[in-house]
Design a protein around this motif. Structure first.
Motif, mmCIF file in Angstrom:
data_model
loop_
_atom_site.group_PDB
_atom_site.id
_atom_site.type_symbol
_atom_site.label_atom_id
_atom_site.label_comp_id
_atom_site.label_asym_id
_atom_site.label_seq_id
_atom_site.Cartn_x
_atom_site.Cartn_y
_atom_site.Cartn_z
ATOM 1 N N THR A 78 6.456 -86.827 82.024
ATOM 2 C CA THR A 78 7.525 -85.839 82.161
ATOM 3 C C THR A 78 8.045 -85.662 83.584
ATOM 4 O O THR A 78 9.157 -85.184 83.771
ATOM 5 N N SER A 106 8.063 -94.759 81.654
ATOM 6 C CA SER A 106 9.330 -94.026 81.563
ATOM 7 C C SER A 106 9.109 -92.570 81.940
ATOM 8 O O SER A 106 8.053 -91.997 81.646
ATOM 9 N N ASN A 107 10.114 -91.971 82.568
ATOM 10 C CA ASN A 107 10.064 -90.577 83.000
ATOM 11 C C ASN A 107 11.141 -89.783 82.265
ATOM 12 O O ASN A 107 12.309 -90.174 82.261
ATOM 13 N N THR A 108 10.743 -88.669 81.635
ATOM 14 C CA THR A 108 11.716 -87.901 80.842
ATOM 15 C C THR A 108 12.278 -86.694 81.582
ATOM 16 O O THR A 108 13.234 -86.076 81.114
ATOM 17 N N HIS A 111 12.818 -83.437 79.602
ATOM 18 C CA HIS A 111 13.923 -83.323 78.652
ATOM 19 C C HIS A 111 13.506 -83.932 77.309
ATOM 20 O O HIS A 111 13.275 -85.140 77.218
ATOM 21 N N GLU A 113 15.204 -84.452 74.590
ATOM 22 C CA GLU A 113 16.154 -85.426 74.034
ATOM 23 C C GLU A 113 15.981 -86.787 74.696
ATOM 24 O O GLU A 113 16.043 -87.832 74.027
ATOM 25 N N ARG A 114 15.755 -86.783 76.002
ATOM 26 C CA ARG A 114 15.523 -88.046 76.696
ATOM 27 C C ARG A 114 14.241 -88.702 76.198
ATOM 28 O O ARG A 114 14.161 -89.919 76.054
ATOM 29 N N GLU A 115 13.237 -87.878 75.934
ATOM 30 C CA GLU A 115 11.986 -88.422 75.402
ATOM 31 C C GLU A 115 12.216 -89.094 74.056
ATOM 32 O O GLU A 115 11.707 -90.190 73.795
ATOM 33 N N ARG A 116 13.002 -88.468 73.190
ATOM 34 C CA ARG A 116 13.278 -89.069 71.887
ATOM 35 C C ARG A 116 13.978 -90.413 72.039
ATOM 36 O O ARG A 116 13.672 -91.373 71.318
ATOM 37 N N ASP A 117 14.904 -90.498 72.993
ATOM 38 C CA ASP A 117 15.607 -91.766 73.225
ATOM 39 C C ASP A 117 14.647 -92.840 73.724
ATOM 40 O O ASP A 117 14.714 -94.002 73.288
ATOM 41 N N VAL A 118 13.753 -92.453 74.638
ATOM 42 C CA VAL A 118 12.790 -93.416 75.178
ATOM 43 C C VAL A 118 11.870 -93.916 74.074
ATOM 44 O O VAL A 118 11.609 -95.126 73.957
ATOM 45 N N ASP A 121 13.601 -96.387 71.847
ATOM 46 C CA ASP A 121 13.720 -97.701 72.486
ATOM 47 C C ASP A 121 12.393 -98.465 72.442
ATOM 48 O O ASP A 121 12.369 -99.677 72.194
#
Length: 344
Positions: A78, A106-108, A111, A113-118, A121
């Protein structure tokens, strides 16, 4: 010597190697697999073309085509600005690299929503598993069905609404012991600087701070409690406000190293003897103690959090789909370190 470029100017492909060597792409593949049926002259031409073009096989794509493992593990944290996460990553890498696995970090930024995107992927790239420090209260995107039953281990924060292996720190016990130490030193007015209460660590450490007061028959003064702080600057501003009040606290408890550093800056600026206790050790904390800033640090092995998470993940990766034991939880212990004198 400068390498030749692919026909389209991009990264060279197996077809580029084949064209340069005057063979088929299948022949190139056979050479790269050390097929003994390929003649010596053909092998020499293909390897010369590989060297000239700087061609490198995409091992990840190749393994996926063959239905094998990718050799990659996702690590989602995070806040890379917090040294805790760099130590956690080193612990993860230490264990996984010994088993031939590489880490995609990866660093969220906290956030969700950013975590869900990561996570989406990572699932699309078919990594072998994931270690995640969850950012939000909803973790449906990490549920087995959502990640196609890919192994997932949570670190620092427990699963919510789902079952998963997790590695935690003794947040409650450490905060209780650190606050209790301040009370034992004679402090009766202890301020609190904390990260957002929606974060598990923030909630548990606040609970420990409060429990230590209750055990001593004390009631914390809520005018000296600040929660929802996210960085050093915010912690410094909050500490200045608390310490500038009438009948100000003689001590501060801080929920992480950024809160502690903000508190130290405020205390230094005000020139007032205030004891500080905080979660997470940090560089030069021992020096500050020698220089007259009394510090009580709740410390733990952040690398061990990563190592334990990696070991749990390796066990899950090694299990056949749909088998294995129930979700496991392991807790890394804390210890209190005293730097400098701590007068009340």
């Amino acid at each position: 010597m400068a390498r030749a470029r692919a026909a389209d100017g991009g990264a060279p492909t197996m077809r580029d190697v084949a064209a340069r060597a005057g063979v088929s792409a299948m022949t190139v593949s056979r050479v790269l697999k050390d097929d003994p049926g390929v003649g010596a002259d053909t092998r020499t031409r293909v390897l010369a073309a590989v060297d000239a073009l700087g061609y490198r096989r995409n091992e990840n794509a190749r393994s996926l085509r063959l239905g094998g493992a990718s050799g990659l593990v996702g690590l989602v944290v995070t806040n890379l600005a917090n040294p805790f996460y760099s130590r956690l990553a080193l612990g993860v890498q230490e264990v996984l690299s010994a088993h031939g696995l590489r880490v995609l970090l990866s660093n969220t930024g906290e956030h969700a929503e950013r975590e869900r995107d990561v996570v989406t992927d990572l699932v699309a790239h078919q990594v072998d598993g994931m270690i995640v420090v969850p950012a939000g209260s909803s973790q449906s995107h990490l549920a087995p069905a959502a990640v196609h039953h890919m192994p997932v281990v949570l670190a620092s924060r427990p699963p919510a609404g789902m079952d998963a292996d997790c590695v935690l720190v003794d947040d409650f016990g450490g905060a209780e012991e650190g606050t209790r130490q301040l009370i034992s030193d004679g402090h009766r007015r202890i301020g609190f600087l904390g990260n957002p209460p929606v974060i598990y660590t923030g909630a548990e450490r606040f609970r420990g701070y409060w429990a230590a007061h209750e055990a001593a028959g004390l009631q914390p003064d809520e005018q000296f409690v600040r929660r929802g702080l996210t960085d050093v600057a915010a912690a410094e501003a909050a500490a200045r406000a608390i310490l500038g009040a009438a009948d100000a606290p003689t001590a501060l408890f801080c929920t992480n190293n950024r809160m502690s550093q903000g508190a130290i800056r405020a205390v230094h600026a005000l020139g007032r003897p205030v004891a500080i206790a905080g979660f997470d050790d940090f560089e030069l904390s021992d020096v500050l103690g020698v220089l007259g800033v009394p510090l009580t640090i709740v410390a733990y092995d952040a690398d061990e959090v990563g190592r334990r998470a990696a070991r749990l993940l390796l066990e899950r990766i090694g299990q056949a789909a749909g088998t294995g034991q129930a979700a496991r939880r392991t807790v890394v212990p804390t210890r209190v370190i005293r730097y400098g004198a701590a007068p009340a």
